[in-house]
Design a protein around this motif. Structure first.
Motif, PDB file in Angstrom:
ATOM      1  N   PHE A  51       1.019  -0.814  -0.406  1.00  0.00           N
ATOM      2  CA  PHE A  51      -0.162   0.037   0.282  1.00  0.00           C
ATOM      3  C   PHE A  51       1.266   1.028  -0.512  1.00  0.00           C
ATOM      4  N   HIS A  52       0.632   2.392  -0.928  1.00  0.00           N
ATOM      5  CA  HIS A  52       1.780   3.282  -1.082  1.00  0.00           C
ATOM      6  C   HIS A  52       0.825   4.777  -0.770  1.00  0.00           C
ATOM      7  N   GLU A  53       0.256   5.794  -0.433  1.00  0.00           N
ATOM      8  CA  GLU A  53       0.194   6.808  -0.404  1.00  0.00           C
ATOM      9  C   GLU A  53       0.860   7.875  -0.481  1.00  0.00           C
ATOM     10  N   LEU A  54       0.786   8.915  -1.432  1.00  0.00           N
ATOM     11  CA  LEU A  54       1.156  10.115  -1.948  1.00  0.00           C
ATOM     12  C   LEU A  54       0.291  10.918   0.014  1.00  0.00           C
ATOM     13  N   VAL A  55       1.297  12.445  -0.111  1.00  0.00           N
ATOM     14  CA  VAL A  55       1.426  12.837   1.428  1.00  0.00           C
ATOM     15  C   VAL A  55       1.697  14.334   0.758  1.00  0.00           C
ATOM     16  N   PHE A  56       0.593  15.019   0.566  1.00  0.00           N
ATOM     17  CA  PHE A  56       0.078  16.201   0.191  1.00  0.00           C
ATOM     18  C   PHE A  56       0.556  17.478   0.597  1.00  0.00           C
ATOM     19  N   ARG A  57       0.939  18.426   0.480  1.00  0.00           N
ATOM     20  CA  ARG A  57       0.307  19.745   1.287  1.00  0.00           C
ATOM     21  C   ARG A  57      -0.191  20.842   0.831  1.00  0.00           C
ATOM     22  N   ILE A  58      -0.801  21.121   2.176  1.00  0.00           N
ATOM     23  CA  ILE A  58      -2.176  22.057   2.217  1.00  0.00           C
ATOM     24  C   ILE A  58      -1.693  23.612   2.300  1.00  0.00           C
ATOM     25  N   PRO A  59      -2.328  24.068   1.249  1.00  0.00           N
ATOM     26  CA  PRO A  59      -1.925  25.351   0.555  1.00  0.00           C
ATOM     27  C   PRO A  59      -2.197  26.871   1.832  1.00  0.00           C
ATOM     28  N   THR A  60      -1.901  27.786   2.080  1.00  0.00           N
ATOM     29  CA  THR A  60      -1.661  28.444   3.214  1.00  0.00           C
ATOM     30  C   THR A  60      -2.961  29.106   3.254  1.00  0.00           C
ATOM     31  N   GLY A  61      -3.656  28.277   4.897  1.00  0.00           N
ATOM     32  CA  GLY A  61      -4.769  29.418   4.892  1.00  0.00           C
ATOM     33  C   GLY A  61      -6.142  28.509   4.665  1.00  0.00           C
ATOM     34  N   CYS A  62      -6.070  27.128   3.579  1.00  0.00           N
ATOM     35  CA  CYS A  62      -6.976  26.599   3.908  1.00  0.00           C
ATOM     36  C   CYS A  62      -7.615  25.261   4.845  1.00  0.00           C
ATOM     37  N   VAL A 115     -11.653  19.538  -1.046  1.00  0.00           N
ATOM     38  CA  VAL A 115     -11.684  20.440  -1.858  1.00  0.00           C
ATOM     39  C   VAL A 115     -11.036  21.528  -0.129  1.00  0.00           C
ATOM     40  N   MET A 116     -10.581  22.491  -1.092  1.00  0.00           N
ATOM     41  CA  MET A 116     -10.430  23.573  -0.182  1.00  0.00           C
ATOM     42  C   MET A 116     -10.600  24.791   0.200  1.00  0.00           C
ATOM     43  N   THR A 117     -11.129  25.210   0.716  1.00  0.00           N
ATOM     44  CA  THR A 117     -11.821  26.698   1.464  1.00  0.00           C
ATOM     45  C   THR A 117     -11.335  27.364   2.050  1.00  0.00           C
ATOM     46  N   ARG A 118     -11.220  28.862   1.645  1.00  0.00           N
ATOM     47  CA  ARG A 118     -10.899  29.539   3.186  1.00  0.00           C
ATOM     48  C   ARG A 118     -11.484  30.079   3.926  1.00  0.00           C
ATOM     49  N   PRO A 119     -11.940  29.821   5.038  1.00  0.00           N
ATOM     50  CA  PRO A 119     -12.908  30.826   6.079  1.00  0.00           C
ATOM     51  C   PRO A 119     -12.815  32.325   5.602  1.00  0.00           C
ATOM     52  N   PRO A 120     -13.980  32.668   6.398  1.00  0.00           N
ATOM     53  CA  PRO A 120     -15.001  32.382   5.911  1.00  0.00           C
ATOM     54  C   PRO A 120     -15.677  32.126   4.617  1.00  0.00           C
ATOM     55  N   ASN A 121     -16.494  30.648   4.845  1.00  0.00           N
ATOM     56  CA  ASN A 121     -17.192  30.182   3.342  1.00  0.00           C
ATOM     57  C   ASN A 121     -18.091  30.613   3.176  1.00  0.00           C
ATOM     58  N   VAL A 122     -18.585  32.216   3.426  1.00  0.00           N
ATOM     59  CA  VAL A 122     -20.270  32.593   3.288  1.00  0.00           C
ATOM     60  C   VAL A 122     -19.702  34.131   2.266  1.00  0.00           C
ATOM     61  N   ASP A 123     -19.724  34.259   1.803  1.00  0.00           N
ATOM     62  CA  ASP A 123     -19.787  35.504   0.770  1.00  0.00           C
ATOM     63  C   ASP A 123     -21.204  36.835   1.599  1.00  0.00           C
ATOM     64  N   LYS A 124     -20.066  37.835   2.270  1.00  0.00           N
ATOM     65  CA  LYS A 124     -20.750  38.825   3.626  1.00  0.00           C
ATOM     66  C   LYS A 124     -21.857  39.217   2.764  1.00  0.00           C
ATOM     67  N   ALA A 125     -21.279  39.729   1.000  1.00  0.00           N
ATOM     68  CA  ALA A 125     -22.117  40.378  -0.230  1.00  0.00           C
ATOM     69  C   ALA A 125     -23.589  39.949  -0.281  1.00  0.00           C
ATOM     70  N   THR A 126     -23.619  38.200  -0.709  1.00  0.00           N
ATOM     71  CA  THR A 126     -24.809  37.706  -1.453  1.00  0.00           C
ATOM     72  C   THR A 126     -25.180  36.630  -0.580  1.00  0.00           C
ATOM     73  N   GLY A 127     -24.297  36.671   0.408  1.00  0.00           N
ATOM     74  CA  GLY A 127     -24.415  35.256   1.412  1.00  0.00           C
ATOM     75  C   GLY A 127     -24.758  33.916   1.160  1.00  0.00           C
ATOM     76  N   HIS A 128     -23.802  33.374  -0.318  1.00  0.00           N
ATOM     77  CA  HIS A 128     -23.880  32.692  -0.944  1.00  0.00           C
ATOM     78  C   HIS A 128     -22.701  31.794  -0.183  1.00  0.00           C
ATOM     79  N   TYR A 129     -22.721  30.682  -0.463  1.00  0.00           N
ATOM     80  CA  TYR A 129     -21.580  29.650  -0.007  1.00  0.00           C
ATOM     81  C   TYR A 129     -20.141  30.025  -0.540  1.00  0.00           C
ATOM     82  N   ILE A 130     -19.186  29.736  -0.098  1.00  0.00           N
ATOM     83  CA  ILE A 130     -18.006  29.561  -1.283  1.00  0.00           C
ATOM     84  C   ILE A 130     -17.365  28.701  -1.200  1.00  0.00           C
ATOM     85  N   LEU A 131     -17.715  27.767  -2.768  1.00  0.00           N
ATOM     86  CA  LEU A 131     -16.763  26.338  -3.073  1.00  0.00           C
ATOM     87  C   LEU A 131     -15.926  25.647  -2.864  1.00  0.00           C
ATOM     88  N   GLY A 132     -14.871  26.808  -2.742  1.00  0.00           N
ATOM     89  CA  GLY A 132     -13.998  26.745  -2.717  1.00  0.00           C
ATOM     90  C   GLY A 132     -13.066  25.401  -4.099  1.00  0.00           C
TER      91      GLY A 132
END
Length: 288
Positions: A51-62, A115-132
């Protein structure tokens, strides 16, 4: 062999480490890698090398979460159709890029998409969820398209095997090769769930057990029972399940995603019809 599989893992780790330099490293700005693949920083070998598994770097702030988790996150359905189309196109592009490396993923599902998201996940102007941004992960079974290990044993866990084309479910004396078109079939199911923004599975309480969502029961997916041995004589039921999924796509997807998106999903599910795939313009998703 395990040795051949490790060679594929090393090759993929090298490619994703060297050619996938992040934009922040190139420009000094913090942003996502451009190709739908996270940067690899190494790999681990377990179970006596099998069993082999890759290790990934999480982007800063995500903050990472699986596509499955995103689909069932309360409030995530509040986003524009344009955002959903962009998200779907990014996932399809990620698989296209992966295939351009001459690699077969073999485990494409909402559980292998990070899925990489950056908090907060909601757009303040529209109230829409930011999918990432979606990235392909779950590469433990990934192999070169020419590798002898591409017939590596597939996971038969219920949440995995639903995403394999019926031809790969256990059959006496039959073991077809897993190829790129099988990945495209799996992608089609992911795009189906994204289009409806519903998961075929759901968490049960705080446990890691999966249960079928009520909306999926009409597609006969519930006929696969994880606790019972698979009956090799149910090939007809497997294909009937696929037919039900295609009928559901035709009925439900045009209402929210439009006819063109629906045809993309059907082209993926009908991967054996190569003409359907060749005739599809993957760069022209549209809600109309």
């Amino acid at each position: 062999s395990a040795t051949d599989g490790l060679a594929d893992t090393k090759r993929l780790a090298t490619i994703l480490a060297e050619s996938n330099q992040t934009p922040e490293e190139q420009t000094g700005k913090d942003s996502h890698p451009p190709v739908g693949m996270l940067r690899c920083i190494g790999y681990v070998v377990r179970y006596a090398g099998h069993f082999h598994e890759l290790v990934f770097r999480i982007p800063t702030g995500c903050v990472p979460m699986t596509l499955r988790r995103l689909l069932i996150t309360e409030g995530s359905e509040r986003h524009s159709i344009e955002s959903r189309l962009r998200f779907a196109l990014e996932l399809a592009t990620a698989l296209h890029v992966f295939h351009s490396l001459n690699m077969v993923h073999k485990c494409v599902s909402p559980d292998s998409v990070i899925v990489m998201t950056r908090p907060p996940n909601v757009d303040k102007a529209t109230g829409h969820y930011i999918l990432g941004t979606p990235y392909l992960a779950g590469l433990h079974a990934a192999r070169s398209n020419e590798s002898e290990t591409q017939q590596h044993r597939l996971s038969m866990k219920i949440r995995d095997r639903v995403y394999h084309h019926p031809r790969h479910l256990p059959r006496k004396g039959v073991r077809p090769e897993y190829d790129m078109e099988d990945d495209i079939y799996s992608l089609g199911l992911c795009l189906f769930e994204i289009g409806l923004w519903k998961s075929m599975f759901r968490w049960e309480g705080s446990t890691l057990m999966f249960g079928f969502s009520e909306w999926a029961e009409d597609f006969l997916v519930v006929e696969i029972n994880e606790e019972e041995p698979y009956n090799p004589f149910l090939a007809v039921d497997d294909m009937r399940r696929l037919d039900e999924l295609k009928r559901a796509a035709l009925k439900l997807l045009p209402q929210t995603m439009g006819n063109r998106y629906t045809q993309v999903v059907l082209a993926c599910l009908e991967f054996q019809d190569k003409r359907a795939l060749r005739g599809m313009n993957w760069n022209r998703f549209s809600a109309s």
